[in-house]
Scaffold this active site. Structure first.
Site, short mmCIF file in Angstrom:
data_model
loop_
_atom_site.label_atom_id
_atom_site.label_comp_id
_atom_site.label_asym_id
_atom_site.label_seq_id
_atom_site.Cartn_x
_atom_site.Cartn_y
_atom_site.Cartn_z
N ASP A 124 0.82 -1.21 0.00
CA ASP A 124 0.00 0.00 0.00
C ASP A 124 0.86 1.26 0.00
OD1 ASP A 124 -2.40 1.39 0.00
OD2 ASP A 124 -2.56 1.41 2.19
N ASN B 74 -11.06 -2.64 -4.73
CA ASN B 74 -10.37 -1.69 -5.60
C ASN B 74 -11.12 -1.43 -6.91
OD1 ASN B 74 -7.06 -2.79 -4.52
ND2 ASN B 74 -8.24 -1.05 -3.80
C1 IPE Z 1 -5.24 -2.61 0.16
O1 IPE Z 1 -4.99 -1.26 -0.08
C2 IPE Z 1 -5.28 -3.37 -1.14
C3 IPE Z 1 -3.99 -3.51 -1.84
C4 IPE Z 1 -2.83 -3.07 -1.44
C5 IPE Z 1 -4.07 -4.23 -3.07
P1 IPE Z 1 -6.17 -0.18 -0.20
O2 IPE Z 1 -5.53 1.12 -0.44
O3 IPE Z 1 -7.17 -0.63 -1.18
O4 IPE Z 1 -6.81 -0.25 1.26
P2 IPE Z 1 -7.72 0.79 2.05
O5 IPE Z 1 -8.76 1.28 1.10
O6 IPE Z 1 -6.81 1.90 2.49
O7 IPE Z 1 -8.24 0.03 3.21
C1 IPE Z 2 -1.75 0.23 -3.29
O1 IPE Z 2 -1.49 1.58 -3.31
C2 IPE Z 2 -1.96 -0.33 -4.68
C3 IPE Z 2 -3.32 -0.80 -4.95
C4 IPE Z 2 -4.29 -0.81 -4.09
C5 IPE Z 2 -3.57 -1.27 -6.29
P1 IPE Z 2 -2.66 2.65 -3.32
O2 IPE Z 2 -3.04 2.94 -4.73
O3 IPE Z 2 -3.76 2.23 -2.42
O4 IPE Z 2 -1.91 3.90 -2.70
P2 IPE Z 2 -2.48 4.94 -1.64
O5 IPE Z 2 -2.95 4.16 -0.45
O6 IPE Z 2 -3.59 5.68 -2.31
O7 IPE Z 2 -1.30 5.80 -1.32
MG MG Z 3 -4.11 2.50 -0.44
#
Ligand code: IPE
Ligand code: IPE
Ligand code: MG
Length: 249
Positions: A20, A68
């Protein structure tokens, strides 16, 4: 009392990671979110190599969650394209390094071209045994339980299974990661202290490590430090420390 001083540091067999922080990394560099996802691929490559060389046997990476899909269509589309491109580009090297690829998640929801690349990568690397790399794509822990219950339900309806025989080991054999040991260690980058619907059943006794480092900045050095910390943890699985020492003797 810390028993670890008497024993060799334990190593995790299975490491799971919630990658993340790509979006925030991109923001902080004044770049669009998809640039963060691209930078995330580099970090993933480094972590895969580091885990393989540290004798981790299973590495499970959370790449795209069931939730997502809620993201803006442009970001979802960029991610799907990136997955296709990365598989095309990286599978040869993974194969040469003895890594077996496996995917978990709701495949039916993914673009056909991606599903094909996934199936090809699994078939190509099926005989490799140095390390299993599991990529969780369109995966959710709740989805995982639903698919397990559904398959068990079909067996009950067909008369092949008595509901009284449903126990932990049966559910274990129907989870997406069936056949693999539960994760010993979960690492989440990006600062959030939550599971975000990752492996719910499998994480029952997993050690949890949260770091504020954004995924694209996570590297082999930080991973090494986390693995060393893991080596000092005392895993009791509901027992008491004295029992662990008896086992260690
Ligand atoms: C968790 O990250 C999913 C992945 C890293 C694939 P998210 O960014 O989707 O999680 P939340 O929304 O902060 O809980
Ligand atoms: C994790 O990084 C990757 C996926 C969930 C695909 P994020 O895209 O959630 O990054 P932040 O949390 O917005 O920084
Ligand atoms: Mg995230």
């Amino acid at each position: 009392m810390n028993s670890s001083s008497n024993f060799q540091l334990i190593r995790p067999t299975h490491v799971a990671m919630i990658m993340d922080g790509n979006g925030r990394w991109a923001n902080s560099h004044g770049r669009p979110r998809h640039a963060g996802h691209r930078a995330g691929v580099k970090a993933a490559r480094a972590v895969i190599e580091a885990c393989a060389s540290r004798q981790v046997k299973v590495l499970t990476l959370f790449a795209f969650s069931s939730e997502n899909w809620k993201r803006p269509p442009g970001e979802v589309d960029a991610l799907m394209r990136l997955f296709v491109e990365v598989l095309q580009r990286e599978v040869d090297a993974l194969h040469e390094n003895g890594i077996q690829l496996r995917f978990i998640g709701a495949r039916d929801s993914l673009p056909t071209i991606l599903r094909k690349r996934m199936a090809d990568a699994e078939a190509r690397t099926a005989a490799n045994s140095r390390m299993t790399l599991v990529l969780a794509v369109a995966y959710g822990g709740q989805w995982d339980m639903v698919q397990a219950v559904r398959r068990i339900g079909h067996k009950v309806r067909a008369g092949d299974l008595d509901p009284a025989d449903v126990d932990e080991s049966l559910i274990d054999r129907h989870r997406a990661l069936a056949g693999l040991p539960a994760p010993d260690l979960l690492i989440r980058t990006g600062g959030e202290r939550r599971i975000s619907n990752f492996l719910l059943w499998d994480l029952a006794y997993t050690e949890l490590h949260f770091t504020d480092t954004l995924w694209p900045d996570f590297n082999a050095e930080e991973l090494g430090a986390v693995l060393d910390l893991f080596g000092h943890r005392q895993r009791r699985f509901g027992g008491v420390p004295e029992q662990l020492e008896a086992i260690g003797d």
